[in-house]
Design a protein around this motif. Structure first.
Motif, PDB file in Angstrom:
ATOM      1  N   GLY A   1      10.301 -49.304  86.659  1.00 33.69           N
ATOM      2  CA  GLY A   1       8.994 -49.869  86.294  1.00 33.69           C
ATOM      3  C   GLY A   1       9.081 -51.289  85.762  1.00 33.69           C
ATOM      4  N   MET A   2      10.279 -51.827  85.669  1.00 30.05           N
ATOM      5  CA  MET A   2      10.431 -53.145  85.046  1.00 30.05           C
ATOM      6  C   MET A   2      10.523 -54.242  86.100  1.00 30.05           C
ATOM      7  SD  MET A   2      10.565 -54.705  82.193  1.00 30.05           S
ATOM      8  CE  MET A   2      10.941 -53.559  80.858  1.00 30.05           C
ATOM      9  N   SER A   3       9.778 -55.321  85.907  1.00 26.33           N
ATOM     10  CA  SER A   3       9.928 -56.447  86.826  1.00 26.33           C
ATOM     11  C   SER A   3      10.531 -57.632  86.059  1.00 26.33           C
ATOM     12  CB  SER A   3       8.590 -56.821  87.464  1.00 26.33           C
ATOM     13  OG  SER A   3       7.725 -57.330  86.492  1.00 26.33           O
ATOM     14  N   PHE A   4      11.178 -58.496  86.806  1.00 26.87           N
ATOM     15  CA  PHE A   4      11.956 -59.585  86.206  1.00 26.87           C
ATOM     16  C   PHE A   4      11.394 -60.954  86.573  1.00 26.87           C
ATOM     17  CE2 PHE A   4      14.628 -55.930  86.120  1.00 26.87           C
ATOM     18  CZ  PHE A   4      15.374 -56.063  84.958  1.00 26.87           C
ATOM     19  N   PHE A   5      11.537 -61.860  85.606  1.00 27.54           N
ATOM     20  CA  PHE A   5      11.145 -63.261  85.752  1.00 27.54           C
ATOM     21  C   PHE A   5      12.405 -64.050  85.358  1.00 27.54           C
ATOM     22  CE2 PHE A   5       8.043 -66.482  83.441  1.00 27.54           C
ATOM     23  CZ  PHE A   5       8.642 -67.543  84.082  1.00 27.54           C
ATOM     24  N   PRO A   6      13.372 -64.174  86.297  1.00 29.30           N
ATOM     25  CA  PRO A   6      14.616 -64.846  85.942  1.00 29.30           C
ATOM     26  C   PRO A   6      14.442 -66.353  85.808  1.00 29.30           C
ATOM     27  CG  PRO A   6      14.618 -64.232  88.258  1.00 29.30           C
ATOM     28  CD  PRO A   6      13.350 -63.680  87.681  1.00 29.30           C
ATOM     29  N   THR A   7      15.138 -66.912  84.833  1.00 28.99           N
ATOM     30  CA  THR A   7      15.228 -68.372  84.696  1.00 28.99           C
ATOM     31  C   THR A   7      16.622 -68.699  84.164  1.00 28.99           C
ATOM     32  OG1 THR A   7      14.551 -68.568  82.368  1.00 28.99           O
ATOM     33  CG2 THR A   7      12.781 -68.553  83.983  1.00 28.99           C
ATOM     34  N   GLY A   8      17.005 -69.952  84.346  1.00 22.58           N
ATOM     35  CA  GLY A   8      18.322 -70.396  83.871  1.00 22.58           C
ATOM     36  C   GLY A   8      19.291 -70.456  85.035  1.00 22.58           C
ATOM     37  N   GLY A   9      19.554 -71.678  85.501  1.00 30.23           N
ATOM     38  CA  GLY A   9      20.488 -71.850  86.618  1.00 30.23           C
ATOM     39  C   GLY A   9      19.860 -71.597  87.983  1.00 30.23           C
ATOM     40  N   ILE A  10      18.532 -71.553  88.041  1.00 32.01           N
ATOM     41  CA  ILE A  10      17.868 -71.336  89.337  1.00 32.01           C
ATOM     42  C   ILE A  10      17.440 -72.702  89.896  1.00 32.01           C
ATOM     43  CG2 ILE A  10      15.886 -70.248  90.484  1.00 32.01           C
ATOM     44  CD1 ILE A  10      16.097 -67.994  88.477  1.00 32.01           C
ATOM     45  N   THR A  11      17.661 -72.863  91.183  1.00 31.36           N
ATOM     46  CA  THR A  11      17.286 -74.109  91.862  1.00 31.36           C
ATOM     47  C   THR A  11      16.687 -73.744  93.215  1.00 31.36           C
ATOM     48  OG1 THR A  11      19.360 -74.305  93.061  1.00 31.36           O
ATOM     49  CG2 THR A  11      19.295 -75.310  90.863  1.00 31.36           C
ATOM     50  N   GLU A  12      16.279 -74.787  93.941  1.00 34.71           N
ATOM     51  CA  GLU A  12      15.720 -74.502  95.282  1.00 34.71           C
ATOM     52  C   GLU A  12      16.775 -73.879  96.201  1.00 34.71           C
ATOM     53  OE1 GLU A  12      15.055 -78.979  95.707  1.00 34.71           O
ATOM     54  OE2 GLU A  12      15.367 -78.349  97.769  1.00 34.71           O
ATOM     55  N   ASP A  13      18.058 -74.060  95.891  1.00 36.18           N
ATOM     56  CA  ASP A  13      19.110 -73.514  96.759  1.00 36.18           C
ATOM     57  C   ASP A  13      19.335 -72.015  96.579  1.00 36.18           C
ATOM     58  OD1 ASP A  13      19.617 -76.017  97.805  1.00 36.18           O
ATOM     59  OD2 ASP A  13      20.945 -76.530  96.125  1.00 36.18           O
ATOM     60  N   ASN A  14      19.051 -71.490  95.388  1.00 37.72           N
ATOM     61  CA  ASN A  14      19.335 -70.053  95.195  1.00 37.72           C
ATOM     62  C   ASN A  14      18.102 -69.217  94.858  1.00 37.72           C
ATOM     63  OD1 ASN A  14      18.832 -70.732  92.560  1.00 37.72           O
ATOM     64  ND2 ASN A  14      20.908 -70.401  91.799  1.00 37.72           N
ATOM     65  N   ILE A  15      16.939 -69.852  94.810  1.00 35.18           N
ATOM     66  CA  ILE A  15      15.767 -69.098  94.334  1.00 35.18           C
ATOM     67  C   ILE A  15      15.414 -67.920  95.246  1.00 35.18           C
ATOM     68  CG2 ILE A  15      14.003 -70.613  95.389  1.00 35.18           C
ATOM     69  CD1 ILE A  15      12.507 -70.029  92.583  1.00 35.18           C
ATOM     70  N   ASN A  16      15.669 -68.074  96.554  1.00 33.88           N
ATOM     71  CA  ASN A  16      15.299 -66.964  97.439  1.00 33.88           C
ATOM     72  C   ASN A  16      16.161 -65.721  97.228  1.00 33.88           C
ATOM     73  OD1 ASN A  16      13.010 -68.034  98.572  1.00 33.88           O
ATOM     74  ND2 ASN A  16      14.199 -69.261 100.017  1.00 33.88           N
ATOM     75  N   ASP A  17      17.378 -65.896  96.699  1.00 35.27           N
ATOM     76  CA  ASP A  17      18.195 -64.717  96.359  1.00 35.27           C
ATOM     77  C   ASP A  17      17.434 -63.830  95.375  1.00 35.27           C
ATOM     78  OD1 ASP A  17      20.139 -66.001  97.779  1.00 35.27           O
ATOM     79  OD2 ASP A  17      21.338 -66.596  96.025  1.00 35.27           O
ATOM     80  N   TYR A  18      16.676 -64.474  94.500  1.00 36.39           N
ATOM     81  CA  TYR A  18      15.904 -63.741  93.489  1.00 36.39           C
ATOM     82  C   TYR A  18      14.576 -63.248  94.071  1.00 36.39           C
ATOM     83  CZ  TYR A  18      19.176 -65.688  90.068  1.00 36.39           C
ATOM     84  OH  TYR A  18      20.319 -66.022  89.373  1.00 36.39           O
TER      85      TYR A  18
END
Ligand SMILES: O=C(O)C(=O)C[C@H](O)[C@H](O)COP(=O)(O)O
Length: 205
Positions: free
Chosen positions: A153-170
């Protein structure tokens, strides 16, 4: 009924610019540049003295955007952010008292977590979204993936070290509500007022 990040990202970009303003005058031109590229949820960090004034100005002059306060670490900052009109609160860590205070003011709180214990605590406080922070050091997309079975039931809002190059992994993972970071509003470009360059970066995301 209070507006939420979930409701906004359903219809807009699932990326939240994390903004540290070098001055108050940058708030409106930056918000206009980012919103023209589909970014309707903005997090203004309380790392500068004009952050609260910027939140209040954006809330009043750009009511179509969802403006949150970031780097909220104590009760004073939480209450000041709510008074300024912040519609969600982001914190680097999890503090039960702050969560309760935000809830009693009917404002969404998104605390930072890094471990299953903290996610469990957030879940037991009735939260449905947490920030994985700093995402890249906490295990990145693999960590979030491995939490899905125990915290469905938990959703995530990751931040820290995210860029346009890796954001789609998330963003490709179903338990990621949205992801954010500072790369969309680099301080040197804000200081120069280089809205064209920020527009170019935003269009790529
Ligand atoms: O202070 C808060 O409440 C935050 O939300 C922290 C920010 O998300 C990170 O500072 C983003 O870090 P970078 O994108 O890696 O530069």
């Amino acid at each position: 009924m209070a507006r939420t990040v979930k409701e906004f990202v359903k219809h807009n970009k699932r990326i939240v610019p994390v903004i540290t303003l070098p001055d108050l005058a940058s708030a409106i031109p930056l918000a206009d540049t980012l919103s023209s590229c589909g970014f309707q949820v903005l997090e203004i960090t309380l790392r500068t003295e004009w952050a609260l004034a910027a939140i209040a100005q954006l809330k009043q002059e750009r009511p179509g955007l969802l403006i949150g306060a970031g780097t909220v670490k104590n009760e004073t900052q939480l209450l000041q952010s709510i008074d300024a009109g912040a519609e969600f609160i982001v914190s680097p860590g999890l503090d039960a008292k702050l969560v309760q205070q935000a809830q009693s003011n009917n404002v969404q709180m998104i605390p930072g977590v890094m471990t299953p214990t903290e996610i469990m605590e957030a879940e037991n406080q009735g939260l449905e979204t947490v920030k994985l922070f700093p995402a890249s050091l906490a295990g990145g997309a693999d960590f979030i993936r491995s939490m899905a079975s125990v915290f469905p039931g938990m959703s995530f809002f990751p931040t820290g070290g995210i860029t346009e190059d890796n954001i789609n992994d998330y963003l490709n993972m179903p338990n990621v509500l949205c992801a954010g970071g500072t790369w969309l509003s680099p301080i040197p470009l804000l200081q120069k007022g280089d809205w064209n360059r920020i527009h170019e970066i935003a269009l790529r995301c």
